[in-house]
Design a protein around this motif. Structure first.
Motif, PDB file in Angstrom:
ATOM      1  N   CYS A  22       0.874  -1.172   0.000  1.00 47.40           N
ATOM      2  CA  CYS A  22       0.000   0.000   0.000  1.00 47.40           C
ATOM      3  C   CYS A  22       0.914   1.225   0.000  1.00 47.40           C
ATOM      4  CB  CYS A  22      -0.913  -0.003   1.210  1.00 47.40           C
ATOM      5  SG  CYS A  22      -1.880   1.503   1.425  1.00 47.40           S
ATOM      6  N   ALA A  23       0.984   1.885  -1.123  1.00 55.51           N
ATOM      7  CA  ALA A  23       1.836   3.062  -1.265  1.00 55.51           C
ATOM      8  C   ALA A  23       0.995   4.327  -1.181  1.00 55.51           C
ATOM      9  CB  ALA A  23       2.576   3.011  -2.596  1.00 55.51           C
ATOM     10  N   ALA A  24       1.518   5.312  -0.483  1.00 59.49           N
ATOM     11  CA  ALA A  24       0.744   6.528  -0.236  1.00 59.49           C
ATOM     12  C   ALA A  24       1.373   7.740  -0.889  1.00 59.49           C
ATOM     13  CB  ALA A  24       0.604   6.775   1.253  1.00 59.49           C
ATOM     14  N   SER A  25       0.520   8.659  -1.273  1.00 58.78           N
ATOM     15  CA  SER A  25       0.978   9.974  -1.717  1.00 58.78           C
ATOM     16  C   SER A  25       0.159  11.027  -0.996  1.00 58.78           C
ATOM     17  CB  SER A  25       0.837  10.125  -3.233  1.00 58.78           C
ATOM     18  OG  SER A  25      -0.500   9.950  -3.624  1.00 58.78           O
ATOM     19  N   GLU A  30       3.766   7.159   8.311  1.00 61.24           N
ATOM     20  CA  GLU A  30       4.274   6.858   9.650  1.00 61.24           C
ATOM     21  C   GLU A  30       3.485   7.585  10.725  1.00 61.24           C
ATOM     22  OE1 GLU A  30       8.202   9.386   8.875  1.00 61.24           O
ATOM     23  OE2 GLU A  30       8.113   8.635  10.916  1.00 61.24           O
ATOM     24  N   PHE A  31       2.712   8.591  10.364  1.00 57.41           N
ATOM     25  CA  PHE A  31       1.919   9.321  11.335  1.00 57.41           C
ATOM     26  C   PHE A  31       0.488   8.789  11.441  1.00 57.41           C
ATOM     27  CE2 PHE A  31       5.387  11.855  11.981  1.00 57.41           C
ATOM     28  CZ  PHE A  31       5.780  12.581  10.887  1.00 57.41           C
ATOM     29  N   TYR A  32       0.192   7.754  10.682  1.00 54.85           N
ATOM     30  CA  TYR A  32      -1.159   7.222  10.628  1.00 54.85           C
ATOM     31  C   TYR A  32      -1.208   5.786  11.107  1.00 54.85           C
ATOM     32  CZ  TYR A  32      -2.695  11.197   7.855  1.00 54.85           C
ATOM     33  OH  TYR A  32      -3.028  12.457   7.435  1.00 54.85           O
ATOM     34  N   ALA A  33      -2.327   5.418  11.708  1.00 53.84           N
ATOM     35  CA  ALA A  33      -2.633   4.003  11.876  1.00 53.84           C
ATOM     36  C   ALA A  33      -3.053   3.472  10.510  1.00 53.84           C
ATOM     37  CB  ALA A  33      -3.754   3.809  12.889  1.00 53.84           C
ATOM     38  N   MET A  34      -2.424   2.394  10.102  1.00 43.93           N
ATOM     39  CA  MET A  34      -2.689   1.822   8.789  1.00 43.93           C
ATOM     40  C   MET A  34      -3.363   0.462   8.956  1.00 43.93           C
ATOM     41  SD  MET A  34      -1.744   4.042   6.690  1.00 43.93           S
ATOM     42  CE  MET A  34      -2.016   3.011   5.235  1.00 43.93           C
ATOM     43  N   GLY A  35      -4.518   0.340   8.343  1.00 43.83           N
ATOM     44  CA  GLY A  35      -5.253  -0.914   8.436  1.00 43.83           C
ATOM     45  C   GLY A  35      -5.361  -1.609   7.100  1.00 43.83           C
ATOM     46  N   TRP A  36      -5.441  -2.919   7.167  1.00 46.54           N
ATOM     47  CA  TRP A  36      -5.784  -3.742   6.008  1.00 46.54           C
ATOM     48  C   TRP A  36      -7.157  -4.361   6.283  1.00 46.54           C
ATOM     49  CZ3 TRP A  36      -3.576  -3.998   1.352  1.00 46.54           C
ATOM     50  CH2 TRP A  36      -2.256  -3.573   1.207  1.00 46.54           C
ATOM     51  N   PHE A  37      -8.038  -4.191   5.333  1.00 46.64           N
ATOM     52  CA  PHE A  37      -9.372  -4.758   5.412  1.00 46.64           C
ATOM     53  C   PHE A  37      -9.582  -5.683   4.219  1.00 46.64           C
ATOM     54  CE2 PHE A  37     -11.457  -2.194   8.713  1.00 46.64           C
ATOM     55  CZ  PHE A  37     -10.518  -1.189   8.883  1.00 46.64           C
ATOM     56  N   ASN A  74       8.911   3.307   6.294  1.00 47.44           N
ATOM     57  CA  ASN A  74       8.683   4.755   6.292  1.00 47.44           C
ATOM     58  C   ASN A  74       9.436   5.457   5.159  1.00 47.44           C
ATOM     59  OD1 ASN A  74       7.012   4.550   8.537  1.00 47.44           O
ATOM     60  ND2 ASN A  74       8.704   4.885   9.969  1.00 47.44           N
ATOM     61  N   ALA A  75      10.579   4.952   4.816  1.00 48.21           N
ATOM     62  CA  ALA A  75      11.357   5.573   3.734  1.00 48.21           C
ATOM     63  C   ALA A  75      10.629   5.471   2.399  1.00 48.21           C
ATOM     64  CB  ALA A  75      12.730   4.922   3.646  1.00 48.21           C
ATOM     65  N   GLN A  76       9.916   4.366   2.227  1.00 52.25           N
ATOM     66  CA  GLN A  76       9.161   4.150   0.996  1.00 52.25           C
ATOM     67  C   GLN A  76       7.726   4.640   1.108  1.00 52.25           C
ATOM     68  OE1 GLN A  76      10.477   3.024  -1.896  1.00 52.25           O
ATOM     69  NE2 GLN A  76      12.462   2.979  -0.847  1.00 52.25           N
ATOM     70  N   ASN A  77       7.346   5.075   2.321  1.00 49.66           N
ATOM     71  CA  ASN A  77       5.961   5.507   2.565  1.00 49.66           C
ATOM     72  C   ASN A  77       4.966   4.432   2.137  1.00 49.66           C
ATOM     73  OD1 ASN A  77       4.495   7.605   3.795  1.00 49.66           O
ATOM     74  ND2 ASN A  77       3.853   8.444   1.826  1.00 49.66           N
ATOM     75  N   THR A  78       5.282   3.220   2.548  1.00 49.21           N
ATOM     76  CA  THR A  78       4.528   2.053   2.104  1.00 49.21           C
ATOM     77  C   THR A  78       4.281   1.113   3.283  1.00 49.21           C
ATOM     78  OG1 THR A  78       5.493   2.182  -0.108  1.00 49.21           O
ATOM     79  CG2 THR A  78       4.526   0.071   0.542  1.00 49.21           C
ATOM     80  N   VAL A  79       3.123   0.512   3.284  1.00 45.42           N
ATOM     81  CA  VAL A  79       2.773  -0.505   4.266  1.00 45.42           C
ATOM     82  C   VAL A  79       2.562  -1.821   3.528  1.00 45.42           C
ATOM     83  CG1 VAL A  79       1.029  -1.236   5.942  1.00 45.42           C
ATOM     84  CG2 VAL A  79       1.777   1.128   5.881  1.00 45.42           C
ATOM     85  N   TYR A  80       2.972  -2.896   4.166  1.00 46.63           N
ATOM     86  CA  TYR A  80       2.898  -4.215   3.550  1.00 46.63           C
ATOM     87  C   TYR A  80       2.034  -5.150   4.379  1.00 46.63           C
ATOM     88  CZ  TYR A  80       7.016  -2.397   1.168  1.00 46.63           C
ATOM     89  OH  TYR A  80       7.888  -1.621   0.446  1.00 46.63           O
ATOM     90  N   CYS A  96      -6.331  -1.145   1.810  1.00 49.69           N
ATOM     91  CA  CYS A  96      -5.624  -0.490   2.897  1.00 49.69           C
ATOM     92  C   CYS A  96      -6.341   0.827   3.208  1.00 49.69           C
ATOM     93  CB  CYS A  96      -4.160  -0.246   2.562  1.00 49.69           C
ATOM     94  SG  CYS A  96      -3.845   0.921   1.237  1.00 49.69           S
ATOM     95  N   ALA A  97      -6.169   1.266   4.441  1.00 51.28           N
ATOM     96  CA  ALA A  97      -6.855   2.458   4.902  1.00 51.28           C
ATOM     97  C   ALA A  97      -6.006   3.163   5.947  1.00 51.28           C
ATOM     98  CB  ALA A  97      -8.221   2.104   5.484  1.00 51.28           C
ATOM     99  N   ALA A  98      -6.206   4.461   6.087  1.00 51.95           N
ATOM    100  CA  ALA A  98      -5.391   5.261   6.987  1.00 51.95           C
ATOM    101  C   ALA A  98      -6.250   6.168   7.851  1.00 51.95           C
ATOM    102  CB  ALA A  98      -4.404   6.116   6.180  1.00 51.95           C
ATOM    103  N   VAL A  99      -5.814   6.329   9.080  1.00 51.76           N
ATOM    104  CA  VAL A  99      -6.458   7.262   9.998  1.00 51.76           C
ATOM    105  C   VAL A  99      -5.443   7.642  11.062  1.00 51.76           C
ATOM    106  CG1 VAL A  99      -7.374   5.490  11.553  1.00 51.76           C
ATOM    107  CG2 VAL A  99      -8.530   7.711  11.389  1.00 51.76           C
ATOM    108  N   ILE A 100      -5.565   8.825  11.597  1.00 50.06           N
ATOM    109  CA  ILE A 100      -4.730   9.203  12.743  1.00 50.06           C
ATOM    110  C   ILE A 100      -5.427   8.664  13.977  1.00 50.06           C
ATOM    111  CG2 ILE A 100      -3.844  11.115  14.115  1.00 50.06           C
ATOM    112  CD1 ILE A 100      -3.477  12.692  11.544  1.00 50.06           C
ATOM    113  N   GLY A 101      -4.765   7.722  14.647  1.00 47.95           N
ATOM    114  CA  GLY A 101      -5.377   7.096  15.811  1.00 47.95           C
ATOM    115  C   GLY A 101      -4.639   5.833  16.187  1.00 47.95           C
TER     116      GLY A 101
END
Length: 126
Positions: A22-25, A30-37, A74-80, A96-101
């Motif tokens: 899951c790559a982000a732009s 790194e500042f977000y909780a990242m979920g996989w659904f 974090n360097a790649q701004n990607t979650v696996y 994938c999904a993102a939220v601050i929390g």
């Protein structure tokens, strides 16, 4: 505009492995909780895994514990999401999904998440 882009899905056999990315732009993951659904046809979207931003703590649904592993680069701004020992019942569209929390407070309800990817299909079939 925030974008989350999943990749890595495919058609595999039972027992095989896949790694979803899951790559982000426009946001720093790194500042977000990242979920996989995941969501299978006719079923509700369910939280599979999550990684918190604050301490890197992780959450796994009982159905995937010991088989799936979530990680963040974090360097790649990607979650696996590393998925091993895949089973027929893992077949679904994965998002994938993102939220601050904190994962423990947000993972139970997909509506808690602010940003979503378009999904990638995982099909496990013999």
């Amino acid at each position: 505009q925030v974008q989350l882009v999943e990749s890595g899905g495919g058609l595999v056999q039972p027992g095989d492995s896949l790694r979803l990315s899951c790559a982000a732009s426009s946001i720093t993951l790194e500042f977000y909780a990242m979920g996989w659904f995941r969501q299978a046809p006719g079923k509700e979207r369910e939280g599979v895994s999550c990684i918190s931003s604050s301490d890197g703590s992780t959450y796994y649904a009982d159905s995937v514990k010991g088989r799936f592993a979530i990680s963040r680069d974090n360097a790649q701004n990607t979650v696996y999401l590393q998925m091993n020992s895949l089973m027929h019942e893992d077949t679904a569209a994965y998002y994938c999904a993102a939220v601050i929390g904190l994962c423990e407070t947000v993972i139970a309800d997909p509506n808690n998440f602010d940003y979503w990817g378009q999904g990638t299909q995982v099909t496990v079939s013999s």
